[in-house]
Design a protein around this motif. Structure first.
Motif, PDB file in Angstrom:
ATOM      1  N   SER A 193      24.413  -5.033  26.284  1.00 12.13           N
ATOM      2  CA  SER A 193      25.631  -5.683  26.786  1.00 12.13           C
ATOM      3  C   SER A 193      25.911  -6.979  26.040  1.00 12.13           C
ATOM      4  O   SER A 193      27.018  -7.195  25.532  1.00 12.13           O
ATOM      5  N   VAL A 194      24.912  -7.840  25.985  1.00 11.34           N
ATOM      6  CA  VAL A 194      25.082  -9.141  25.326  1.00 11.34           C
ATOM      7  C   VAL A 194      25.329  -8.955  23.832  1.00 11.34           C
ATOM      8  O   VAL A 194      26.175  -9.639  23.231  1.00 11.34           O
ATOM      9  N   SER A 195      24.621  -8.018  23.210  1.00  7.84           N
ATOM     10  CA  SER A 195      24.754  -7.792  21.768  1.00  7.84           C
ATOM     11  C   SER A 195      26.141  -7.294  21.397  1.00  7.84           C
ATOM     12  O   SER A 195      26.747  -7.765  20.419  1.00  7.84           O
ATOM     13  N   LEU A 196      26.663  -6.333  22.149  1.00  3.50           N
ATOM     14  CA  LEU A 196      28.003  -5.817  21.867  1.00  3.50           C
ATOM     15  C   LEU A 196      29.056  -6.913  22.018  1.00  3.50           C
ATOM     16  O   LEU A 196      29.973  -7.036  21.189  1.00  3.50           O
ATOM     17  N   PHE A 197      28.917  -7.702  23.062  1.00  5.19           N
ATOM     18  CA  PHE A 197      29.891  -8.766  23.302  1.00  5.19           C
ATOM     19  C   PHE A 197      29.882  -9.791  22.170  1.00  5.19           C
ATOM     20  O   PHE A 197      30.940 -10.132  21.613  1.00  5.19           O
ATOM     21  N   LEU A 198      28.702 -10.281  21.810  1.00  5.71           N
ATOM     22  CA  LEU A 198      28.621 -11.324  20.782  1.00  5.71           C
ATOM     23  C   LEU A 198      28.951 -10.777  19.397  1.00  5.71           C
ATOM     24  O   LEU A 198      29.558 -11.485  18.583  1.00  5.71           O
ATOM     25  N   ALA A 199      28.570  -9.525  19.121  1.00  7.55           N
ATOM     26  CA  ALA A 199      28.901  -8.923  17.822  1.00  7.55           C
ATOM     27  C   ALA A 199      30.411  -8.765  17.675  1.00  7.55           C
ATOM     28  O   ALA A 199      30.973  -9.036  16.606  1.00  7.55           O
ATOM     29  N   GLY A 200      31.078  -8.302  18.739  1.00  9.14           N
ATOM     30  CA  GLY A 200      32.530  -8.165  18.687  1.00  9.14           C
ATOM     31  C   GLY A 200      33.223  -9.512  18.576  1.00  9.14           C
ATOM     32  O   GLY A 200      34.203  -9.671  17.827  1.00  9.14           O
ATOM     33  N   LEU A 201      32.730 -10.500  19.303  1.00  5.57           N
ATOM     34  CA  LEU A 201      33.320 -11.836  19.260  1.00  5.57           C
ATOM     35  C   LEU A 201      33.135 -12.476  17.889  1.00  5.57           C
ATOM     36  O   LEU A 201      33.992 -13.242  17.427  1.00  5.57           O
ATOM     37  N   ASN A 202      32.035 -12.144  17.230  1.00  7.08           N
ATOM     38  CA  ASN A 202      31.746 -12.725  15.925  1.00  7.08           C
ATOM     39  C   ASN A 202      32.734 -12.263  14.859  1.00  7.08           C
ATOM     40  O   ASN A 202      32.933 -12.954  13.853  1.00  7.08           O
ATOM     41  N   VAL A 203      33.353 -11.116  15.057  1.00  4.43           N
ATOM     42  CA  VAL A 203      34.363 -10.639  14.109  1.00  4.43           C
ATOM     43  C   VAL A 203      35.565 -11.583  14.094  1.00  4.43           C
ATOM     44  O   VAL A 203      36.143 -11.854  13.044  1.00  4.43           O
ATOM     45  N   TYR A 204      35.925 -12.105  15.264  1.00  3.97           N
ATOM     46  CA  TYR A 204      37.085 -12.975  15.384  1.00  3.97           C
ATOM     47  C   TYR A 204      36.734 -14.450  15.206  1.00  3.97           C
ATOM     48  O   TYR A 204      37.554 -15.221  14.702  1.00  3.97           O
ATOM     49  N   TYR A 205      35.542 -14.813  15.628  1.00  3.32           N
ATOM     50  CA  TYR A 205      35.126 -16.217  15.547  1.00  3.32           C
ATOM     51  C   TYR A 205      33.731 -16.284  14.921  1.00  3.32           C
ATOM     52  O   TYR A 205      32.736 -15.982  15.576  1.00  3.32           O
ATOM     53  N   ARG A 206      33.664 -16.677  13.663  1.00  2.00           N
ATOM     54  CA  ARG A 206      32.382 -16.706  12.957  1.00  2.00           C
ATOM     55  C   ARG A 206      31.476 -17.820  13.472  1.00  2.00           C
ATOM     56  O   ARG A 206      30.304 -17.892  13.093  1.00  2.00           O
ATOM     57  N   ASP A 207      32.010 -18.672  14.328  1.00  2.00           N
ATOM     58  CA  ASP A 207      31.173 -19.704  14.943  1.00  2.00           C
ATOM     59  C   ASP A 207      30.066 -19.085  15.791  1.00  2.00           C
ATOM     60  O   ASP A 207      29.024 -19.708  16.010  1.00  2.00           O
ATOM     61  N   VAL A 208      30.314 -17.866  16.276  1.00  2.00           N
ATOM     62  CA  VAL A 208      29.328 -17.204  17.138  1.00  2.00           C
ATOM     63  C   VAL A 208      28.012 -17.031  16.397  1.00  2.00           C
ATOM     64  O   VAL A 208      26.935 -17.290  16.956  1.00  2.00           O
ATOM     65  N   ARG A 209      28.091 -16.619  15.148  1.00  2.47           N
ATOM     66  CA  ARG A 209      26.867 -16.437  14.355  1.00  2.47           C
ATOM     67  C   ARG A 209      26.141 -17.757  14.159  1.00  2.47           C
ATOM     68  O   ARG A 209      24.909 -17.826  14.237  1.00  2.47           O
ATOM     69  N   LEU A 210      26.892 -18.823  13.918  1.00  2.00           N
ATOM     70  CA  LEU A 210      26.276 -20.125  13.702  1.00  2.00           C
ATOM     71  C   LEU A 210      25.680 -20.685  14.984  1.00  2.00           C
ATOM     72  O   LEU A 210      24.664 -21.377  14.960  1.00  2.00           O
ATOM     73  N   ALA A 211      26.322 -20.386  16.115  1.00  2.00           N
ATOM     74  CA  ALA A 211      25.848 -20.905  17.394  1.00  2.00           C
ATOM     75  C   ALA A 211      24.755 -20.045  18.012  1.00  2.00           C
ATOM     76  O   ALA A 211      24.115 -20.464  18.984  1.00  2.00           O
ATOM     77  N   SER A 212      24.537 -18.856  17.464  1.00  2.00           N
ATOM     78  CA  SER A 212      23.592 -17.917  18.080  1.00  2.00           C
ATOM     79  C   SER A 212      22.159 -18.447  18.072  1.00  2.00           C
ATOM     80  O   SER A 212      21.398 -18.204  19.015  1.00  2.00           O
ATOM     81  N   ASN A 213      21.777 -19.156  17.007  1.00  2.00           N
ATOM     82  CA  ASN A 213      20.407 -19.691  16.952  1.00  2.00           C
ATOM     83  C   ASN A 213      20.162 -20.682  18.085  1.00  2.00           C
ATOM     84  O   ASN A 213      19.108 -20.651  18.737  1.00  2.00           O
ATOM     85  N   PHE A 214      21.153 -21.554  18.318  1.00  2.00           N
ATOM     86  CA  PHE A 214      21.028 -22.507  19.424  1.00  2.00           C
ATOM     87  C   PHE A 214      21.019 -21.771  20.764  1.00  2.00           C
ATOM     88  O   PHE A 214      20.253 -22.114  21.670  1.00  2.00           O
ATOM     89  N   LEU A 215      21.871 -20.755  20.890  1.00  2.00           N
ATOM     90  CA  LEU A 215      21.945 -19.985  22.132  1.00  2.00           C
ATOM     91  C   LEU A 215      20.623 -19.299  22.433  1.00  2.00           C
ATOM     92  O   LEU A 215      20.139 -19.325  23.574  1.00  2.00           O
TER      93      LEU A 215
END
Length: 296
Positions: A193-215
């Motif tokens: 669930s979490v992976s699909l959501f963040l992977a899809g969001l990362n397509v539109y907002y590349r900040d997700v990938r950068l913030a993932s380590n902190f998350l």
């Protein structure tokens, strides 16, 4: 408490009713969630050859040109286990369990490592395969699921190591250890669930990938990997149990190392939370995946 088979029920009428309600909730929620899971499984089966290739590529690339190969799957949690044991046993001198402390840490690190590796693999999976997405159609969830499946293989390798420790130190296994299988299902569904959501969001907002380590680091301290909720206050326990990983990690130790069963009302609550996560986030992913080829 009254024991019936391998389940424990309250002696009072209220306790029995609570357990019965919890069993019914788990049953109906599992059925509802299974329908949504089957939809994705059917999509994966339809493109199973591509999915197998993606999983094999994910697994092979991770260990290609390494000396010890798949042994790296167990090396990271083992090294963290040794670090926690040294700090909390010999420096801070904390007592965390009646069984060897390093097994306590390792049992918590296994589900956590699976969750963290799955997120690290799945979040950039869509943007890393943008050429494939723009050329042909296939269910886009195959890419995050390939990373999760590769992490699941690592999970089972670590689980074998844990069972070796259990045998060496003669920790008795009871029938309650069978609760491990539904715990693994909950872990995989929540991680998906979490992976699909963040992977899809990362397509539109590349900040997700950068913030993932902190998350992931923040999530680590919110999960009882290096501590037990038994030593915390009731308010803190309730707060931590809003994180489904708390229930999964705590009860992994509970059923394997302590030989105790799962508290059914807690199981019901976590099943409801994870089902809501899965239904909402997977539908969100399927809805936005149609535009991936244009946006990516």
């Amino acid at each position: 408490m009254v024991r019936i088979g391998h389940f424990y029920f309250g002696t009072t009428t209220a306790g029995q009713r609570l357990d019965k309600i919890a069993v019914h909730i788990v049953y109906y929620v599992a059925n509802g969630c299974a329908a949504h899971i089957m939809d994705i499984i059917r999509r994966v089966i339809r493109y199973r050859q591509l999915f197998i290739v993606l999983v094999w590529r994910e697994f092979a690339v991770r260990y290609r040109y390494t000396i010890i190969g798949v042994m790296w799957a167990g090396l990271q949690p083992l090294s963290m286990m040794l670090l926690f044991t040294f700090i909390f046993t010999y420096i801070m001198k904390l007592h965390v369990s009646s069984y060897p402390s390093f097994i306590f840490y390792f049992a918590g690190l296994i589900p956590w490592t699976f969750f963290a590796h799955s997120l690290n693999s799945s979040i950039p999976s869509l943007t890393n395969h943008y050429q494939l997405i723009t050329k042909i159609y296939f269910p886009r969830e195959l890419l995050p699921l390939a990373g999760i499946t590769a992490a699941l293989l690592d999970f089972f390798i670590c689980a074998v190591i844990l069972f070796v420790f259990i045998l060496i130190y003669r920790i008795p296994l009871t029938w309650n250890a069978l609760w491990l299988f539904p715990l693994i299902v909950l872990l995989v569904v929540f991680t998906t669930s979490v992976s699909l959501f963040l992977a899809g969001l990362n397509v539109y907002y590349r900040d997700v990938r950068l913030a993932s380590n902190f998350l992931i680091q923040l999530w680590f301290f919110m999960s009882p990997v290096m501590y037990s909720v038994d030593s915390l206050s009731t308010k803190m326990k309730l707060l931590l149990f809003l994180n489904p990983l708390t229930f999964i990690i705590e009860n992994t130790r509970r059923v394997l190392l302590e030989g105790r069963g799962i508290v059914l009302w807690q199981m019901a609550f976590v099943c409801v939370v994870i089902t809501i996560f899965y239904v909402v986030l997977s539908r969100f992913f399927i809805k936005i995946e149609r535009a991936f080829a244009d946006v990516i």
